[in-house]
Design a protein around this motif. Structure first.
Motif, PDB file in Angstrom:
ATOM      1  N   TYR A  18       0.834  -1.204   0.000  1.00 30.24           N
ATOM      2  CA  TYR A  18       0.000   0.000   0.000  1.00 30.24           C
ATOM      3  C   TYR A  18       0.869   1.254   0.000  1.00 30.24           C
ATOM      4  O   TYR A  18       0.619   2.205  -0.750  1.00 30.24           O
ATOM      5  N   GLN A  19       1.909   1.260   0.819  1.00 34.33           N
ATOM      6  CA  GLN A  19       2.809   2.413   0.858  1.00 34.33           C
ATOM      7  C   GLN A  19       3.561   2.572  -0.460  1.00 34.33           C
ATOM      8  O   GLN A  19       3.841   3.701  -0.895  1.00 34.33           O
ATOM      9  N   ALA A  20       3.856   1.447  -1.111  1.00 34.59           N
ATOM     10  CA  ALA A  20       4.516   1.519  -2.421  1.00 34.59           C
ATOM     11  C   ALA A  20       3.585   2.137  -3.462  1.00 34.59           C
ATOM     12  O   ALA A  20       4.022   2.914  -4.324  1.00 34.59           O
ATOM     13  N   LEU A  21       2.299   1.811  -3.384  1.00 38.76           N
ATOM     14  CA  LEU A  21       1.319   2.431  -4.278  1.00 38.76           C
ATOM     15  C   LEU A  21       1.297   3.945  -4.084  1.00 38.76           C
ATOM     16  O   LEU A  21       1.351   4.714  -5.046  1.00 38.76           O
ATOM     17  N   LEU A  22       1.211   4.372  -2.816  1.00 36.25           N
ATOM     18  CA  LEU A  22       1.183   5.812  -2.533  1.00 36.25           C
ATOM     19  C   LEU A  22       2.474   6.494  -2.992  1.00 36.25           C
ATOM     20  O   LEU A  22       2.437   7.615  -3.520  1.00 36.25           O
ATOM     21  N   GLU A  24       4.350   5.596  -5.467  1.00 42.36           N
ATOM     22  CA  GLU A  24       4.366   5.711  -6.921  1.00 42.36           C
ATOM     23  C   GLU A  24       3.477   6.869  -7.390  1.00 42.36           C
ATOM     24  O   GLU A  24       3.820   7.568  -8.342  1.00 42.36           O
ATOM     25  N   ILE A  25       2.349   7.077  -6.717  1.00 43.25           N
ATOM     26  CA  ILE A  25       1.513   8.235  -7.049  1.00 43.25           C
ATOM     27  C   ILE A  25       2.290   9.523  -6.819  1.00 43.25           C
ATOM     28  O   ILE A  25       2.276  10.442  -7.644  1.00 43.25           O
ATOM     29  N   GLU A  26       3.006   9.581  -5.707  1.00 43.92           N
ATOM     30  CA  GLU A  26       3.793  10.778  -5.396  1.00 43.92           C
ATOM     31  C   GLU A  26       4.909  10.975  -6.422  1.00 43.92           C
ATOM     32  O   GLU A  26       5.211  12.109  -6.811  1.00 43.92           O
ATOM     33  N   LYS A  27       5.493   9.876  -6.867  1.00 42.78           N
ATOM     34  CA  LYS A  27       6.539   9.972  -7.883  1.00 42.78           C
ATOM     35  C   LYS A  27       5.974  10.470  -9.213  1.00 42.78           C
ATOM     36  O   LYS A  27       6.569  11.329  -9.882  1.00 42.78           O
ATOM     37  N   ASP A  28       4.812   9.931  -9.598  1.00 43.57           N
ATOM     38  CA  ASP A  28       4.195  10.312 -10.864  1.00 43.57           C
ATOM     39  C   ASP A  28       3.680  11.751 -10.836  1.00 43.57           C
ATOM     40  O   ASP A  28       3.794  12.485 -11.826  1.00 43.57           O
ATOM     41  N   PHE A  29       3.113  12.133  -9.687  1.00 40.96           N
ATOM     42  CA  PHE A  29       2.475  13.452  -9.563  1.00 40.96           C
ATOM     43  C   PHE A  29       2.824  14.060  -8.212  1.00 40.96           C
ATOM     44  O   PHE A  29       2.019  14.023  -7.278  1.00 40.96           O
ATOM     45  N   GLU A  39      -7.391   1.227   0.785  1.00 43.13           N
ATOM     46  CA  GLU A  39      -6.454   0.113   0.651  1.00 43.13           C
ATOM     47  C   GLU A  39      -6.919  -0.973  -0.313  1.00 43.13           C
ATOM     48  O   GLU A  39      -6.126  -1.867  -0.667  1.00 43.13           O
ATOM     49  N   THR A  40      -8.145  -0.912  -0.721  1.00 40.07           N
ATOM     50  CA  THR A  40      -8.683  -1.994  -1.555  1.00 40.07           C
ATOM     51  C   THR A  40      -9.650  -1.471  -2.603  1.00 40.07           C
ATOM     52  O   THR A  40     -10.361  -0.502  -2.364  1.00 40.07           O
ATOM     53  N   PRO A  41      -9.692  -2.123  -3.763  1.00 40.18           N
ATOM     54  CA  PRO A  41     -10.809  -1.888  -4.672  1.00 40.18           C
ATOM     55  C   PRO A  41     -12.038  -2.626  -4.155  1.00 40.18           C
ATOM     56  O   PRO A  41     -11.974  -3.384  -3.182  1.00 40.18           O
ATOM     57  N   VAL A  42     -13.166  -2.406  -4.821  1.00 40.33           N
ATOM     58  CA  VAL A  42     -14.413  -3.091  -4.479  1.00 40.33           C
ATOM     59  C   VAL A  42     -14.699  -4.117  -5.577  1.00 40.33           C
ATOM     60  O   VAL A  42     -14.775  -3.757  -6.752  1.00 40.33           O
ATOM     61  N   ILE A 126      -6.019   5.167 -11.180  1.00 43.78           N
ATOM     62  CA  ILE A 126      -5.950   4.394  -9.933  1.00 43.78           C
ATOM     63  C   ILE A 126      -6.335   2.938 -10.163  1.00 43.78           C
ATOM     64  O   ILE A 126      -5.825   2.037  -9.488  1.00 43.78           O
ATOM     65  N   GLY A 127      -7.205   2.680 -11.150  1.00 43.48           N
ATOM     66  CA  GLY A 127      -7.544   1.297 -11.449  1.00 43.48           C
ATOM     67  C   GLY A 127      -6.317   0.485 -11.830  1.00 43.48           C
ATOM     68  O   GLY A 127      -6.155  -0.674 -11.419  1.00 43.48           O
ATOM     69  N   GLN A 128      -5.433   1.096 -12.602  1.00 44.82           N
ATOM     70  CA  GLN A 128      -4.202   0.410 -13.007  1.00 44.82           C
ATOM     71  C   GLN A 128      -3.293   0.140 -11.812  1.00 44.82           C
ATOM     72  O   GLN A 128      -2.621  -0.893 -11.747  1.00 44.82           O
ATOM     73  N   LYS A 129      -3.258   1.089 -10.865  1.00 43.12           N
ATOM     74  CA  LYS A 129      -2.379   0.927  -9.703  1.00 43.12           C
ATOM     75  C   LYS A 129      -2.848  -0.220  -8.811  1.00 43.12           C
ATOM     76  O   LYS A 129      -2.033  -0.987  -8.285  1.00 43.12           O
ATOM     77  N   TYR A 130      -4.156  -0.334  -8.606  1.00 40.81           N
ATOM     78  CA  TYR A 130      -4.653  -1.469  -7.817  1.00 40.81           C
ATOM     79  C   TYR A 130      -4.240  -2.791  -8.463  1.00 40.81           C
ATOM     80  O   TYR A 130      -3.821  -3.730  -7.784  1.00 40.81           O
ATOM     81  N   LYS A 131      -4.351  -2.855  -9.781  1.00 37.57           N
ATOM     82  CA  LYS A 131      -3.996  -4.094 -10.477  1.00 37.57           C
ATOM     83  C   LYS A 131      -2.494  -4.376 -10.394  1.00 37.57           C
ATOM     84  O   LYS A 131      -2.065  -5.520 -10.314  1.00 37.57           O
ATOM     85  N   LYS A 132      -1.692  -3.319 -10.406  1.00 34.36           N
ATOM     86  CA  LYS A 132      -0.233  -3.491 -10.378  1.00 34.36           C
ATOM     87  C   LYS A 132       0.254  -3.959  -9.017  1.00 34.36           C
ATOM     88  O   LYS A 132       1.124  -4.858  -8.939  1.00 34.36           O
TER      89      LYS A 132
END
Length: 398
Positions: A18-22, A24-29, A39-42, A126-132
């Protein structure tokens, strides 16, 4: 909602991912994320998906009735009416609480709807990030109508640009760099080339509008409108600008501001569907329901849940002087159906996102947004200091 999928997801989840996802968002933007990512998709089962689609069709059928515009003309405040309204909005967002019916089956109940855009860029991202970063089951999709990650971008390009050059289309906001949704604005720029332009920066010459970029004066032909009158009037009442929203100008609004009022809480009492809780204009009630504890009070003209009251009395209603600006809606019971790794149950709300091409007879369902909550209501103010809450994305079973 799908026990075996939820179990596999939770077993594969870790806070490090989860922290890695966040990160990567910070890195991208950098410094653009200003709201909580859940923390989860539905994961939406096919049975609930079918009901959501039926509910959306029921609502859209009502919006397409011949007398809809006549019924909703009074929804537009006289001092906020914008000229050159078109036949339909370009965007539609329909919010549903996930509940259970009398048989114990999952069912949607309408909470709110908006003739206004939502996070069309961010949800793609964000859909892509959940999948990654997390468990990604087969045969689940965030898109509809046979769209995928690439064709979604192409379809939305047609809706946003309408055949114009990207530089002649702007995203309109007030101080966009300060908005909580600025991450979506940046993704919109990267995907479709649409600049975010502050309301204060627009120049008017007769009926034509312009903005400046790199020392050039660029004509505005289409406005992707993210500016809300309510926000402008409440927070910037004395703002002086060259262009006023109510001016008669030579642009195509995407979506026209009048639809923000027409398709809104104001519309709720006009809808009839098993997926729509009964709603009543306060000014038209000759007597209040005996069970007021089962209703929620909503101002007609507010945004992001401001002014909503879950608990009120007959005396509270009597004290409201401008009853024409309020409605009561039968409460719905959110069913906590998402289980976190510690066994806690979480409520969810799903926003179905439509785009409506200028010449199309009906809107097209394109993607969705989900929000998770542990609080009494969905929203930031009710979920402070909780985890496994916030903005998310629904993956629907094929």
């Amino acid at each position: 909602m799908i026990p075996e999928i939820r179990q596999q997801y939770n077993e594969s989840f870790s806070n490090e991912k989860y922290q890695a996802l966040l990160a990567e968002i910070e890195k991208d933007f950098p410094s653009q994320l200003d709201f909580r990512v859940a923390e989860t998709p539905v994961f939406v089962p096919q049975s609930l998906k079918i009901r959501l689609l039926q509910a959306c069709n029921d609502i859209i059928d009502s919006l397409l009735k011949d007398d809809f515009k006549a019924w909703t003309i009074r929804a537009i405040p006289a001092n906020q009416h914008v000229p050159n309204e078109d036949n339909h909005p370009n965007f539609l967002a329909i919010d549903f609480a996930v509940c259970r019916d009398e048989n114990g089956d999952l069912t949607p109940q309408l909470i709110e709807l908006q003739g206004f855009p939502s996070l069309y860029g961010y949800q793609w991202y964000i859909g892509q990030k959940y999948k990654k970063f997390f468990y990604n089951p087969k045969n689940f999709n965030q898109y509809f109508n046979r769209l995928n990650m690439a064709t979604y971008v192409e379809f939305m390009k047609k809706v946003f640009l309408g055949g114009e050059k990207a530089e002649n289309v702007i995203l309109l906001e007030i101080y966009p760099e300060k908005q909580k949704t600025r991450l979506d604005f940046e993704i919109t720029k990267q995907l479709w080339g649409i600049e975010s332009v502050c309301y204060t920066k627009i120049k008017k010459d007769g009926r034509k509008l312009y903005y400046e970029k790199d020392g050039r004066k660029i004509k505005i032909k289409r406005i992707y409108n993210r500016l809300i009158f309510d926000d402008l009037l409440q927070n910037f009442p004395d703002l002086e600008t060259d262009f006023k929203l109510t001016d008669d100008v030579d642009v195509k609004w995407v979506t026209h501001p009048n639809w923000f009022f027409r398709i809104s809480k104001f519309t709720l009492p006009l809808l009839n569907s098993p997926f729509v809780p009964k709603s009543y204009y306060l000014s038209e009630l000759k007597e209040y329901p005996a069970d007021l504890e089962n209703y929620v009070l909503k101002p007609l003209f507010s945004f992001a849940g401001s002014g909503v009251k879950l608990n009120f009395t007959k005396e509270d209603l009597d004290a409201i002087e401008d009853k024409e600006n309020f409605l009561i809606q039968r409460k719905v019971k959110y069913e906590p159906i998402i289980k976190d790794p510690d066994g806690n149950l979480i409520k969810t709300e799903i926003r179905m996102l439509f785009a409506w091409e200028d010449s199309a007879p009906r809107p097209t369902l394109v993607t969705n947004l989900a929000r998770l909550s542990r609080g009494e209501m969905i929203g930031v103010n009710f979920n402070k200091n909780f985890d496994w809450v916030g903005g998310s994305c629904g993956f629907f079973e094929d």
